[in-house]
Design a protein around this motif. Sequence first.
Motif, mmCIF file in Angstrom:
data_model
loop_
_atom_site.group_PDB
_atom_site.id
_atom_site.type_symbol
_atom_site.label_atom_id
_atom_site.label_comp_id
_atom_site.label_asym_id
_atom_site.label_seq_id
_atom_site.Cartn_x
_atom_site.Cartn_y
_atom_site.Cartn_z
ATOM 1 N N ILE A 37 0.833 -1.209 0.000
ATOM 2 C CA ILE A 37 0.000 0.000 0.000
ATOM 3 C C ILE A 37 0.866 1.256 0.000
ATOM 4 C CG2 ILE A 37 -1.595 1.375 1.396
ATOM 5 C CD1 ILE A 37 -2.975 -0.840 -0.078
ATOM 6 N N ALA A 38 1.957 1.238 0.761
ATOM 7 C CA ALA A 38 2.819 2.424 0.866
ATOM 8 C C ALA A 38 3.461 2.772 -0.472
ATOM 9 C CB ALA A 38 3.899 2.184 1.917
ATOM 10 N N THR A 39 3.834 1.771 -1.246
ATOM 11 C CA THR A 39 4.583 2.028 -2.478
ATOM 12 C C THR A 39 3.804 2.879 -3.486
ATOM 13 O OG1 THR A 39 5.748 -0.067 -2.154
ATOM 14 C CG2 THR A 39 5.939 0.954 -4.315
ATOM 15 N N PRO A 40 2.529 2.580 -3.781
ATOM 16 C CA PRO A 40 1.837 3.419 -4.762
ATOM 17 C C PRO A 40 1.327 4.754 -4.226
ATOM 18 C CG PRO A 40 0.412 1.621 -4.081
ATOM 19 C CD PRO A 40 1.752 1.375 -3.447
ATOM 20 N N PHE A 41 1.124 4.869 -2.916
ATOM 21 C CA PHE A 41 0.462 6.068 -2.409
ATOM 22 C C PHE A 41 1.370 7.033 -1.654
ATOM 23 C CE2 PHE A 41 -3.114 2.898 -2.501
ATOM 24 C CZ PHE A 41 -3.770 3.470 -3.588
ATOM 25 N N ALA A 42 2.535 6.588 -1.234
ATOM 26 C CA ALA A 42 3.400 7.452 -0.429
ATOM 27 C C ALA A 42 3.914 8.649 -1.215
ATOM 28 C CB ALA A 42 4.575 6.653 0.131
ATOM 29 N N GLY A 43 4.192 8.467 -2.497
ATOM 30 C CA GLY A 43 4.726 9.559 -3.305
ATOM 31 C C GLY A 43 3.788 10.757 -3.349
ATOM 32 N N GLY A 44 2.489 10.499 -3.533
ATOM 33 C CA GLY A 44 1.515 11.580 -3.577
ATOM 34 C C GLY A 44 1.379 12.291 -2.241
ATOM 35 N N VAL A 45 1.448 11.514 -1.168
ATOM 36 C CA VAL A 45 1.359 12.107 0.171
ATOM 37 C C VAL A 45 2.569 13.011 0.425
ATOM 38 C CG1 VAL A 45 1.389 11.603 2.644
ATOM 39 C CG2 VAL A 45 -0.034 10.228 1.111
ATOM 40 N N ILE A 46 3.762 12.509 0.105
ATOM 41 C CA ILE A 46 4.994 13.296 0.292
ATOM 42 C C ILE A 46 4.944 14.568 -0.549
ATOM 43 C CG2 ILE A 46 7.493 13.301 -0.067
ATOM 44 C CD1 ILE A 46 7.414 10.260 0.503
ATOM 45 N N ARG A 47 4.484 14.436 -1.779
ATOM 46 C CA ARG A 47 4.381 15.605 -2.676
ATOM 47 C C ARG A 47 3.458 16.666 -2.090
ATOM 48 N NH1 ARG A 47 0.815 13.921 -7.059
ATOM 49 N NH2 ARG A 47 -0.720 14.464 -5.461
ATOM 50 N N ASN A 48 2.284 16.265 -1.647
ATOM 51 C CA ASN A 48 1.324 17.232 -1.120
ATOM 52 C C ASN A 48 1.838 17.915 0.137
ATOM 53 O OD1 ASN A 48 -0.192 16.159 -3.191
ATOM 54 N ND2 ASN A 48 -2.074 16.016 -1.988
ATOM 55 N N LEU A 51 4.522 20.418 -0.941
ATOM 56 C CA LEU A 51 3.983 21.566 -1.660
ATOM 57 C C LEU A 51 2.925 22.311 -0.863
ATOM 58 C CD1 LEU A 51 3.675 20.072 -5.262
ATOM 59 C CD2 LEU A 51 5.498 21.506 -4.337
ATOM 60 N N ASP A 52 2.675 21.862 0.360
ATOM 61 C CA ASP A 52 1.743 22.532 1.271
ATOM 62 C C ASP A 52 0.334 22.621 0.678
ATOM 63 O OD1 ASP A 52 1.030 23.745 3.669
ATOM 64 O OD2 ASP A 52 1.437 25.771 2.934
ATOM 65 N N VAL A 53 -0.127 21.473 0.159
ATOM 66 C CA VAL A 53 -1.508 21.381 -0.327
ATOM 67 C C VAL A 53 -2.193 20.238 0.424
ATOM 68 C CG1 VAL A 53 -0.945 22.300 -2.604
ATOM 69 C CG2 VAL A 53 -0.843 19.845 -2.218
ATOM 70 N N PRO A 54 -3.533 20.216 0.470
ATOM 71 C CA PRO A 54 -4.235 19.177 1.232
ATOM 72 C C PRO A 54 -3.830 17.769 0.807
ATOM 73 C CG PRO A 54 -5.752 20.907 0.591
ATOM 74 C CD PRO A 54 -4.462 21.197 -0.116
ATOM 75 N N VAL A 55 -3.645 16.909 1.798
ATOM 76 C CA VAL A 55 -3.239 15.521 1.554
ATOM 77 C C VAL A 55 -4.471 14.660 1.331
ATOM 78 C CG1 VAL A 55 -2.143 13.480 2.560
ATOM 79 C CG2 VAL A 55 -1.128 15.747 2.898
ATOM 80 N N ILE A 120 8.544 20.394 -11.829
ATOM 81 C CA ILE A 120 9.638 19.414 -11.784
ATOM 82 C C ILE A 120 9.705 18.758 -10.409
ATOM 83 C CG2 ILE A 120 12.156 19.161 -11.871
ATOM 84 C CD1 ILE A 120 12.195 21.393 -13.971
ATOM 85 N N PHE A 121 9.600 19.572 -9.362
ATOM 86 C CA PHE A 121 9.659 19.062 -7.996
ATOM 87 C C PHE A 121 8.533 18.069 -7.730
ATOM 88 C CE2 PHE A 121 9.181 19.835 -3.284
ATOM 89 C CZ PHE A 121 10.405 19.296 -2.921
ATOM 90 N N ALA A 122 7.315 18.421 -8.154
ATOM 91 C CA ALA A 122 6.164 17.536 -7.957
ATOM 92 C C ALA A 122 6.323 16.239 -8.735
ATOM 93 C CB ALA A 122 4.882 18.251 -8.377
ATOM 94 N N SER A 123 6.859 16.333 -9.949
ATOM 95 C CA SER A 123 7.065 15.143 -10.772
ATOM 96 C C SER A 123 8.063 14.189 -10.124
ATOM 97 C CB SER A 123 7.554 15.560 -12.160
ATOM 98 O OG SER A 123 7.739 14.442 -12.997
ATOM 99 N N ILE A 124 9.152 14.735 -9.597
ATOM 100 C CA ILE A 124 10.173 13.892 -8.959
ATOM 101 C C ILE A 124 9.623 13.246 -7.694
ATOM 102 C CG2 ILE A 124 12.409 13.907 -7.779
ATOM 103 C CD1 ILE A 124 13.279 16.129 -9.699
ATOM 104 N N LEU A 125 9.000 14.046 -6.831
ATOM 105 C CA LEU A 125 8.498 13.505 -5.565
ATOM 106 C C LEU A 125 7.444 12.431 -5.788
ATOM 107 C CD1 LEU A 125 8.171 16.603 -3.187
ATOM 108 C CD2 LEU A 125 9.897 14.799 -3.155
ATOM 109 N N THR A 126 6.531 12.675 -6.723
ATOM 110 C CA THR A 126 5.473 11.695 -6.978
ATOM 111 C C THR A 126 6.023 10.449 -7.655
ATOM 112 O OG1 THR A 126 4.021 13.605 -7.367
ATOM 113 C CG2 THR A 126 3.120 11.443 -7.838
ATOM 114 N N GLY A 130 7.262 6.835 -3.824
ATOM 115 C CA GLY A 130 6.788 5.510 -3.444
ATOM 116 C C GLY A 130 7.892 4.481 -3.422
ATOM 117 N N GLY A 131 8.771 4.528 -4.442
ATOM 118 C CA GLY A 131 9.891 3.588 -4.486
ATOM 119 C C GLY A 131 10.863 3.789 -3.340
ATOM 120 N N VAL A 132 11.115 5.045 -2.993
ATOM 121 C CA VAL A 132 12.002 5.332 -1.865
ATOM 122 C C VAL A 132 11.391 4.811 -0.572
ATOM 123 C CG1 VAL A 132 12.981 7.174 -0.449
ATOM 124 C CG2 VAL A 132 13.106 7.326 -2.936
ATOM 125 N N THR A 133 10.096 5.069 -0.381
ATOM 126 C CA THR A 133 9.411 4.579 0.824
ATOM 127 C C THR A 133 9.471 3.061 0.905
ATOM 128 O OG1 THR A 133 7.909 6.476 0.752
ATOM 129 C CG2 THR A 133 7.229 4.579 2.073
#
Length: 203
Positions: A37-48, A51-55, A120-126, A130-133
């Motif tokens: 579960i962490a692998t596909p969804f962690a990237g979006g959570v980290i990105r948000n 970037l200080d947007v709602p998670v 660019i930052f959002a693309s890298i984090l997303t 997940g792979g890093v997590t």
Amino acid sequence: MAWEILNILAVGAFAFSGAIVALNERYDIFGTFILGIATPFAGGVIRNIALDVPVVHVWEQGYLLYVAFGTIAIVYFFPKSWVMSWDRWNIYLDAIGLSAFALQGASFAIENDFPLGGVIFASILTGVGGGVTRDVLAQRRPMVLHQEIYAVWALLVGLVIGIGLFSIDNAIQMYILFILIIACRVLSYHLGWHLRFRDMYRI
């Protein structure tokens, strides 16, 4: 429809990848589902968060959560001899997830009117989050920190979308970029491309 298909492919690929890594590390069923579960969804959570947007929480992912659960269940409950034979395909699944999530991250930034750096930052984090997590939870050295080219492909996605070479409103262009990044990631792996220059200057 184009984004829905890419999201399904990305979530399924990264959930599969996370579950395979968990089984290789001899995790139990709970650990396998957590890593899957962490692998596909962690990237979006980290990105948000960055970037200080709602998670968007994992339990709010709708049908994508069921895609992840179904994929993990297949990996865990299928005969282990079959599953471990699929491990050799993990690089391709990881490439699919990296490409699709990098596209998703860049699209998210464009829709929220972020400048080029934010795209660019959002693309890298997303793309790589997940792979890093996954690797950190599995106590492995994250691939993004290896000499392999990995995060560069997510950066490339953010760059070409951010400067307008590819439009997020054009499904054909998005699929072309999706396939191109997968090909680049797979080629860089098999051909041993890397960013380490130290050995070039060693006396």
